[in-house]
Design a protein around this motif. Structure first.
Motif, mmCIF file in Angstrom:
data_model
loop_
_atom_site.group_PDB
_atom_site.id
_atom_site.type_symbol
_atom_site.label_atom_id
_atom_site.label_comp_id
_atom_site.label_asym_id
_atom_site.label_seq_id
_atom_site.Cartn_x
_atom_site.Cartn_y
_atom_site.Cartn_z
ATOM 1 N N GLN A 101 39.725 40.313 37.690
ATOM 2 C CA GLN A 101 40.780 40.531 36.700
ATOM 3 C C GLN A 101 41.026 42.026 36.531
ATOM 4 O O GLN A 101 40.112 42.844 36.617
ATOM 5 N N HIS B 32 43.659 31.926 35.425
ATOM 6 C CA HIS B 32 42.451 32.702 35.685
ATOM 7 C C HIS B 32 41.877 32.342 37.061
ATOM 8 O O HIS B 32 42.607 32.342 38.043
ATOM 9 N N THR C 117 47.413 35.610 35.603
ATOM 10 C CA THR C 117 46.293 34.975 34.910
ATOM 11 C C THR C 117 46.728 33.739 34.135
ATOM 12 O O THR C 117 45.913 32.869 33.841
ATOM 13 N N TYR D 16 45.078 38.884 38.434
ATOM 14 C CA TYR D 16 43.863 38.985 39.236
ATOM 15 C C TYR D 16 44.223 39.667 40.545
ATOM 16 O O TYR D 16 45.325 39.473 41.070
#
Length: 483
Positions: free
Chosen positions: A167, A397, A320, A356
């Motif tokens: 991230q 995510h 994300t 990410y």
């Protein structure tokens, strides 16, 4: 007609009407006007009716008149045929039920418009049963062997890239770092030390605590960076990235943070003045909390800024969160921004916490990963794992990397084909994205129009990624014995 009479599209999703295939409307109207009660209709249709959201009612049989699929021919792997992957749907009046008998045809025809006897000799035929799968609030038609892929994907074999994606950095408060470059009314811009001010975008989106915060000053251009925040990501490209002033410099392939005192000692007086202003505002706003974490520690929280590669040529990015997964490849290099008649150097691209990233020097690997992440089937597979907000599935995510997406293998034909398709999609998307930016302010609309432009590439990518996932599961779990 589509919304109110045939009901081929749900009235809750009217925005999808621009993506509708007219073939489904002809299918419904011909059935309504000309089909007898015991008659049969067959139509050649784009294969997108298998997966696209705008064709859900068609797959369900939930439109007027009610129609039951009796057979499906999948022509995706027949070449040469049509410009887009195709199928044939056979139906009669009634209630639609799955599974549906079908045939998968594949092979190369001797030429376009081949005669039936020529085609039958050239094509392989495989009997299949097609069914409709529900994942979250989305659906798609696949043959029944795909059920095993769904089951095996749930067993937890992660992607090779699970540990490699990280991230981005929490570049907040945005009023401290995100800037607009200001031309001087009389003297223009000093390209080595431009006048900067907290960006209008940052001000408009400020949290209440910082809505009155504006920083202004002249800062050395070597500390200007593009930042990918997630809002700019589109399939295979980005809209214009915002610019931030960041107190960092390359160090051993990564970055190191420069504090105000070091900036002064090294003669970066513009950066020094800016950082002193930021420190003062931070200490005033945070009060006692400022002692537990200074503004530099906050900017580099968990080293998510300083750990980014300063030397890798490419960053693969994906969002994300969002209704749909999107990915692109960004070249990490020094760029020139034109402001009025001045050319200002921007030192590279960093990733914000809303994306990410995976850093690599191999462009082919980067394109391969981005192609996999942009495949609609991958987006569908993560839907059951996503938390849901007011507007549907949101959090992504690392859920996408829980899928068995393999490492790039330059010797694998399917992997190389994905690279070529991703390159074509990137060229097409990049060609139109700036024009779309001038017409539309919403990223969602821009993403939608780019998807329409690269529909053919996306369709082919989806087919290959599906096959890759199946192959990967066969190798990992002995799926051959189950089929």
């Amino acid at each position: 007609m589509i919304l109110n009479e045939s009901k081929l599209l749900d009235q809750k999703r009217p925005e999808l009407i621009t993506q509708m295939e007219l073939g489904t409307l002809f299918f419904a109207r011909c059935s309504e006007l000309y089909l007898t009660e015991n008659g049969m209709i067959s139509f050649i249709l784009p294969r997108s009716v298998f997966v696209s959201d705008e064709h859900r009612n068609f797959r369900d049989g939930n439109y007027n008149p009610k129609m039951k699929f009796t057979e499906i021919l999948d022509l995706e792997d027949v070449d040469p045929l049509f410009r887009v992957p195709s199928c044939v749907i056979f139906a009669k009046k009634g209630t639609n039920k799955y599974p549906v008998d079908g045939l998968v045809l594949e092979g190369r025809l001797p030429h376009k418009n081949a005669k039936l006897d020529e085609a039958l000799k050239a094509l392989n035929q495989k009997k299949e049963k097609f069914t409709q799968y529900e994942i979250g609030n989305r659906s798609f038609i696949e043959d029944q062997e795909f059920e095993e892929v769904l089951k095996l994907a749930e067993k937890g074999k992660r992607s090779y890239y699970y540990e490699n994606f990280t991230q981005g950095a929490t570049i907040v408060p945005r009023q401290f770092w995100f800037v607009d470059i200001l031309p001087h009314p009389s003297f223009g811009i000093d390209p080595t030390k431009p006048e900067l001010r907290t960006s209008k975008r940052a001000t408009d989106r400020a949290k209440k605590e910082y809505e009155d915060t504006v920083v202004e000053g002249e800062v050395e251009s070597g500390f200007l960076y593009f930042v990918a925040t997630g809002s700019e990501l589109a399939p295979f490209c980005t809209t214009t990235l915002p610019i931030a002033i960041l107190p960092i410099e390359p160090h051993n392939g990564k970055y190191r943070i420069i504090h105000s005192e070091e900036a002064r000692q090294r003669g970066y007086y513009g950066l020094y003045d800016w950082l002193v202003k930021v420190e003062n505002i931070w200490n005033k706003k945070r009060g006692e909390k400022a002692g537990s974490m200074d503004v530099y520690e906050w900017l580099d929280y968990q080293r998510k800024l300083s750990s980014q590669s300063s030397s890798s040529k490419y960053r693969v990015l994906y969002n994300t969160s969002g209704t749909y997964l999107v990915s692109c490849v960004i070249e990490n290099k020094t760029s020139i921004v034109k402001v009025d008649s001045s050319s200002i150097k921007v030192s590279g691209v960093v990733a914000d916490a809303k994306v990410y990233r995976y850093d690599t020097d191999d462009l082919n690997e980067a394109l391969f990963i981005s192609a996999m992440l942009n495949a609609p089937i991958v987006d569908s597979l993560i839907k059951p794992m996503q938390s849901r907000g007011q507007f549907g599935a949101r959090d992504i995510h690392k859920k996408v990397l829980e899928l068995p997406l393999p490492k790039f293998n330059p010797n694998n034909n399917q992997h190389r084909e994905l690279v070529n398709l991703a390159r074509k999609a990137n060229e097409k998307a990049t060609k139109i994205v700036r024009e779309l930016e001038m017409k539309y302010s919403g990223t969602g609309k821009i993403r939608q129009l780019i998807k329409e432009e690269i529909r053919e590439e996306i369709s082919q990518i989806n087919r290959i990624v599906r096959n890759i996932i199946i192959d990967e599961n066969k190798r990992s779990y002995g799926l051959d014995s189950l089929l």
